[in-house]
Structures are given as C-alpha cells and as structure tokens.
Design a protein around this motif. Structure first.
Motif, PDB file in Angstrom:
ATOM      1  N   ARG A  13      46.252  -4.747  15.303  1.00 43.77           N
ATOM      2  CA  ARG A  13      46.167  -3.596  15.863  1.00 43.77           C
ATOM      3  C   ARG A  13      45.069  -2.722  15.161  1.00 43.77           C
ATOM      4  N   ALA A  14      44.838  -2.926  13.855  1.00 43.74           N
ATOM      5  CA  ALA A  14      43.835  -2.261  13.143  1.00 43.74           C
ATOM      6  C   ALA A  14      42.497  -2.672  13.569  1.00 43.74           C
ATOM      7  N   GLY A  15      42.479  -4.122  13.575  1.00 40.18           N
ATOM      8  CA  GLY A  15      41.125  -4.739  13.837  1.00 40.18           C
ATOM      9  C   GLY A  15      40.657  -4.283  15.289  1.00 40.18           C
ATOM     10  N   VAL A  16      41.615  -4.559  16.033  1.00 46.36           N
ATOM     11  CA  VAL A  16      41.183  -4.069  17.660  1.00 46.36           C
ATOM     12  C   VAL A  16      40.911  -2.714  17.693  1.00 46.36           C
ATOM     13  N   SER A  17      41.511  -1.921  17.198  1.00 49.73           N
ATOM     14  CA  SER A  17      41.132  -0.484  17.000  1.00 49.73           C
ATOM     15  C   SER A  17      39.383  -0.298  16.406  1.00 49.73           C
ATOM     16  N   LEU A  18      39.347  -0.959  15.296  1.00 50.40           N
ATOM     17  CA  LEU A  18      37.953  -0.743  14.495  1.00 50.40           C
ATOM     18  C   LEU A  18      37.024  -1.181  15.576  1.00 50.40           C
ATOM     19  N   VAL A  19      37.093  -2.420  16.139  1.00 47.42           N
ATOM     20  CA  VAL A  19      36.029  -3.034  16.982  1.00 47.42           C
ATOM     21  C   VAL A  19      35.841  -2.020  18.148  1.00 47.42           C
TER      22      VAL A  19
ATOM     23  N   PHE B  34      34.410  -5.388  10.632  1.00 50.45           N
ATOM     24  CA  PHE B  34      35.535  -5.435   9.634  1.00 50.45           C
ATOM     25  C   PHE B  34      36.851  -5.836  10.590  1.00 50.45           C
ATOM     26  N   GLY B  35      36.678  -5.087  11.685  1.00 52.32           N
ATOM     27  CA  GLY B  35      37.600  -5.284  12.707  1.00 52.32           C
ATOM     28  C   GLY B  35      37.715  -6.831  13.308  1.00 52.32           C
ATOM     29  N   ILE B  36      36.553  -7.484  13.482  1.00 46.66           N
ATOM     30  CA  ILE B  36      36.419  -8.692  14.149  1.00 46.66           C
ATOM     31  C   ILE B  36      37.144  -9.855  12.821  1.00 46.66           C
ATOM     32  N   ASP B  37      36.940  -9.439  11.938  1.00 44.93           N
ATOM     33  CA  ASP B  37      37.318 -10.257  10.456  1.00 44.93           C
ATOM     34  C   ASP B  37      39.101 -10.106  10.808  1.00 44.93           C
ATOM     35  N   LEU B  38      39.558  -8.684  10.674  1.00 47.96           N
ATOM     36  CA  LEU B  38      40.715  -8.810  10.714  1.00 47.96           C
ATOM     37  C   LEU B  38      41.755  -9.248  11.996  1.00 47.96           C
TER      38      LEU B  38
ATOM     39  N   SER C 104      40.761 -11.753  13.599  1.00 45.17           N
ATOM     40  CA  SER C 104      40.422 -13.419  13.310  1.00 45.17           C
ATOM     41  C   SER C 104      41.660 -13.612  12.575  1.00 45.17           C
ATOM     42  N   LYS C 105      41.606 -13.055  11.292  1.00 43.72           N
ATOM     43  CA  LYS C 105      42.746 -13.345  10.448  1.00 43.72           C
ATOM     44  C   LYS C 105      44.048 -13.290  11.143  1.00 43.72           C
ATOM     45  N   ALA C 106      44.176 -12.259  11.807  1.00 44.11           N
ATOM     46  CA  ALA C 106      45.553 -12.027  12.497  1.00 44.11           C
ATOM     47  C   ALA C 106      46.074 -13.250  13.515  1.00 44.11           C
ATOM     48  N   ALA C 107      44.951 -13.474  14.276  1.00 46.33           N
ATOM     49  CA  ALA C 107      44.952 -14.635  15.256  1.00 46.33           C
ATOM     50  C   ALA C 107      45.375 -15.981  14.651  1.00 46.33           C
ATOM     51  N   SER C 108      44.748 -16.134  13.415  1.00 45.11           N
ATOM     52  CA  SER C 108      44.908 -17.360  12.613  1.00 45.11           C
ATOM     53  C   SER C 108      46.498 -17.265  12.169  1.00 45.11           C
ATOM     54  N   MET C 109      47.155 -16.184  12.075  1.00 46.99           N
ATOM     55  CA  MET C 109      48.333 -15.838  11.644  1.00 46.99           C
ATOM     56  C   MET C 109      49.493 -16.053  12.974  1.00 46.99           C
ATOM     57  N   GLY C 110      48.872 -16.168  14.011  1.00 49.15           N
ATOM     58  CA  GLY C 110      49.839 -16.368  15.102  1.00 49.15           C
ATOM     59  C   GLY C 110      50.027 -14.789  15.862  1.00 49.15           C
ATOM     60  N   SER C 111      48.992 -13.976  16.018  1.00 44.19           N
ATOM     61  CA  SER C 111      49.157 -12.727  16.654  1.00 44.19           C
ATOM     62  C   SER C 111      48.589 -12.919  18.156  1.00 44.19           C
ATOM     63  N   ASP C 112      49.459 -12.764  19.297  1.00 45.34           N
ATOM     64  CA  ASP C 112      49.078 -13.103  20.585  1.00 45.34           C
ATOM     65  C   ASP C 112      47.959 -11.796  20.941  1.00 45.34           C
TER      66      ASP C 112
END
Length: 134
Positions: free
Chosen positions: A25-31, A41-45, A47-55
C-alpha cells in the motif's frame, strides 16, 4: 508448550501479512504521487511486496508494465508474469473481480501478442515483396 508454539506461528503469520500489506500500500501510494524520487522508492517497495506474495503489488506491477507507466517499460511479458501471479498470492487486498481480471489479462496478452506477431510478419512479407520488385 504446543499452544504457545501455535500462537507464535499465528502471530508470525499476522506480522508477515501486516508487513507485506503495508509495504504494498505504501509503495502504490508513493508511485501515484508522481514525484520521481517517490516513484522509484514506491516501485521498489511494490516489487518487494509482490515477491513476498501481495496480490495488490503483483496486479500493480502487471498493470504498470502493460501500460508502460510510472517509469517502467512497456513489457507485455513482464505484465503477463505479474498478472499470472495474482491468483496464487497469499496476501489478499484485491476484490475477486480484479483477481479474475488479472487471470483474464494473461490470456488476452497471449492473444494480442499473437495478433501483433502475425501483423508484423505480414508487413515484413509485403516489404520483402516490394523490395524484390525493385
């Protein structure tokens, strides 16, 4: 002791969910702020959340690659990859309609890519034919 271990496992799962959820959520908000530094920074967050299983993160990356937006290249193979991970994600934020849309986009991207390849082949054949007549 067994109950304590079960409670610890449940607490760990809850913490992992909260961490991944917040990161996505923080990453999407930043983007979405569209400031370059925030977006990177948002895309990095995300990407990390996606690799951890966030739909939410996987869907966002699929959409951004499909559109070629937020500094990411237009890349249908990447879009297809991220969309294809959405249904299996462990951290759920999306409603069922978006999960179905992600699954549908995987097939649609294949169809669009095949149509594009066919059109390109036809154009190349026409160019070759025209050049042969020169």
């Amino acid at each position: 002791r067994r109950r304590a271990e079960e409670e610890r496992a449940a607490a760990s799962q809850l913490l992992a969910y909260a961490y991944t959820s917040g990161m996505a959520r923080a990453g999407v908000s930043l983007v979405q702020r569209q400031a370059v530094r925030d977006a990177c920074f948002g895309i990095d967050l995300v990407s990390k959340a996606a690799s951890m299983g966030s739909d939410l993160a996987s869907y966002s990356l699929g959409q951004w690659h499909e559109e070629g937006s937020h500094g990411l290249p237009h890349d249908l193979a990447e879009a297809k990859f991220w969309y294809s991970t959405v249904p299996a994600c462990a951290t759920r934020h999306l409603d069922a309609s978006l999960v179905r849309r992600a699954a549908a986009r995987v097939g649609e991207i294949d169809t669009e890519a095949a149509a594009w390849a066919s059109a390109e082949a036809a154009a190349n054949a026409a160019i070759d034919e025209a050049l042969a007549g020169i």
